[in-house]
Design a protein around this motif. Structure first.
Motif, short mmCIF file in Angstrom:
data_model
loop_
_atom_site.label_atom_id
_atom_site.label_comp_id
_atom_site.label_asym_id
_atom_site.label_seq_id
_atom_site.Cartn_x
_atom_site.Cartn_y
_atom_site.Cartn_z
N VAL A 31 -118.83 74.54 82.33
CA VAL A 31 -117.42 74.23 81.59
C VAL A 31 -117.38 72.64 81.88
CG1 VAL A 31 -114.94 74.27 82.16
CG2 VAL A 31 -116.62 76.15 82.57
N VAL A 32 -117.33 72.04 80.82
CA VAL A 32 -116.83 70.61 80.61
C VAL A 32 -115.37 70.08 80.27
CG1 VAL A 32 -117.49 68.48 79.17
CG2 VAL A 32 -119.07 70.44 79.29
N ASN A 33 -114.84 69.51 81.07
CA ASN A 33 -113.53 69.02 81.37
C ASN A 33 -113.23 67.75 80.70
OD1 ASN A 33 -112.35 71.43 82.93
ND2 ASN A 33 -113.58 70.79 84.56
N PHE A 34 -112.05 67.40 80.21
CA PHE A 34 -111.88 66.27 79.59
C PHE A 34 -110.41 65.61 80.18
CE2 PHE A 34 -114.55 68.20 76.59
CZ PHE A 34 -115.14 67.20 76.02
N ASP A 35 -110.48 64.30 80.17
CA ASP A 35 -109.10 63.76 80.87
C ASP A 35 -108.15 63.51 79.76
OD1 ASP A 35 -109.83 61.43 79.18
OD2 ASP A 35 -110.34 60.40 81.26
N LYS A 36 -106.85 62.80 80.05
CA LYS A 36 -105.76 62.68 79.22
C LYS A 36 -106.35 61.74 78.10
CE LYS A 36 -103.34 59.19 81.62
NZ LYS A 36 -102.53 58.78 82.16
N ILE A 41 -114.90 64.25 81.91
CA ILE A 41 -115.02 63.86 83.59
C ILE A 41 -115.74 65.09 84.34
CG2 ILE A 41 -113.08 62.48 83.36
CD1 ILE A 41 -111.28 65.10 84.25
N GLY A 42 -115.63 64.72 85.55
CA GLY A 42 -116.43 66.09 86.27
C GLY A 42 -117.76 65.89 86.22
N GLU A 43 -118.36 66.89 87.08
CA GLU A 43 -119.82 66.79 87.42
C GLU A 43 -120.47 67.29 86.14
OE1 GLU A 43 -122.06 66.04 90.06
OE2 GLU A 43 -120.10 64.62 90.86
N ILE A 145 -116.90 55.26 83.08
CA ILE A 145 -115.44 55.07 83.55
C ILE A 145 -114.49 56.00 83.57
CG2 ILE A 145 -113.32 53.58 83.15
CD1 ILE A 145 -115.29 51.39 81.81
N ALA A 146 -114.54 57.07 82.81
CA ALA A 146 -113.57 58.22 82.75
C ALA A 146 -114.04 59.15 83.91
CB ALA A 146 -113.59 59.11 81.65
N ARG A 147 -115.16 59.36 84.30
CA ARG A 147 -115.56 60.16 85.44
C ARG A 147 -115.08 59.55 86.72
NH1 ARG A 147 -121.41 61.58 85.45
NH2 ARG A 147 -120.83 62.35 87.42
N ARG A 148 -115.26 57.98 86.74
CA ARG A 148 -114.95 57.22 88.04
C ARG A 148 -113.45 57.35 88.21
NH1 ARG A 148 -118.87 54.48 90.30
NH2 ARG A 148 -120.70 54.07 89.37
N MET A 149 -112.50 57.17 87.32
CA MET A 149 -111.12 57.40 87.42
C MET A 149 -110.67 58.63 87.93
SD MET A 149 -109.90 55.00 84.07
CE MET A 149 -108.38 55.74 83.99
N ALA A 150 -111.34 59.60 87.20
CA ALA A 150 -110.81 61.07 87.56
C ALA A 150 -111.41 61.27 89.10
CB ALA A 150 -111.71 62.22 87.00
N GLU A 151 -112.25 60.93 89.60
CA GLU A 151 -112.75 60.84 90.86
C GLU A 151 -111.79 60.11 91.89
OE1 GLU A 151 -116.68 59.48 91.06
OE2 GLU A 151 -117.59 61.29 90.43
N LEU A 152 -111.09 58.99 91.38
CA LEU A 152 -110.09 58.20 92.22
C LEU A 152 -108.95 58.98 92.28
CD1 LEU A 152 -110.68 54.76 90.93
CD2 LEU A 152 -111.29 55.42 93.10
N VAL A 153 -108.58 59.66 91.30
CA VAL A 153 -107.48 60.49 91.34
C VAL A 153 -107.38 61.72 92.33
CG1 VAL A 153 -105.83 61.71 89.61
CG2 VAL A 153 -106.89 59.79 88.88
#
Length: 155
Positions: A31-36, A41-43, A145-153
């Motif tokens: 499963v691949v997730n996307f941010d807004k 994002i994600g592993e 950057i999207a993965r890093r932002m998702a981890e911060l959230v």
């Protein structure tokens, strides 16, 4: 920890390395997730080299992501081709005759013509000068950057 999904859309937790992606059981997908902002994002983002991927977004967003990814890989490949086969001591004809085996001669000739055009050379030189003026180095590694932002959230 990654999330997997089978052909019946049942979720399961997976512990995978990139090399394991090609050895998934038949019917199991990652499963691949996307941010807004529609960035991956994600592993699972680092496992996209594999072929068995399930996008939890609309087909249009998945298509957009894949086309952007392919475009980036194609740009990098073109640069590598030029660096591997261009020799400033050779004439244009000699460079064209030294085409890579896996590229059609007519396509290679068009590529060489483009790369040797004065406008293209000016653009490459300008971009090189701009890159040299950057004073802050890129230090974030391979993670987007999207993965890093998702981890911060999440944290």
């Amino acid at each position: 920890m990654k999330c997997g999904i089978d052909e019946y859309e049942a979720s399961t937790r997976l512990h995978l390395l990139v090399k394991d992606v090609h050895n998934l059981p038949e019917g199991l997908r990652i499963v691949v997730n996307f941010d807004k902002h529609h960035a991956v994002i994600g592993e699972a983002a680092r496992l996209l080299a594999g072929a068995r991927i399930f996008f939890k977004v609309s087909d249009n967003l998945a298509k957009r992501f894949l086309l952007q990814s392919l475009g980036k890989k194609w740009r990098e490949h073109r640069i590598k081709l030029w660096n591997d086969f261009y020799d400033p001591r050779l004439s244009k004809t000699e460079i064209i005759n030294n085409a890579p085996e896996d590229i059609a001669p007519d396509q290679w000739a068009l590529f060489v013509e483009y790369r040797l055009k004065l406008e293209t050379q000016k653009l490459c030189k300008r971009n090189q000068e701009i890159r040299q003026k950057q004073i802050i180095p890129h230090t974030s590694g391979a993670k987007s950057i999207a993965r890093r932002m998702a981890e911060l959230v999440i944290n």
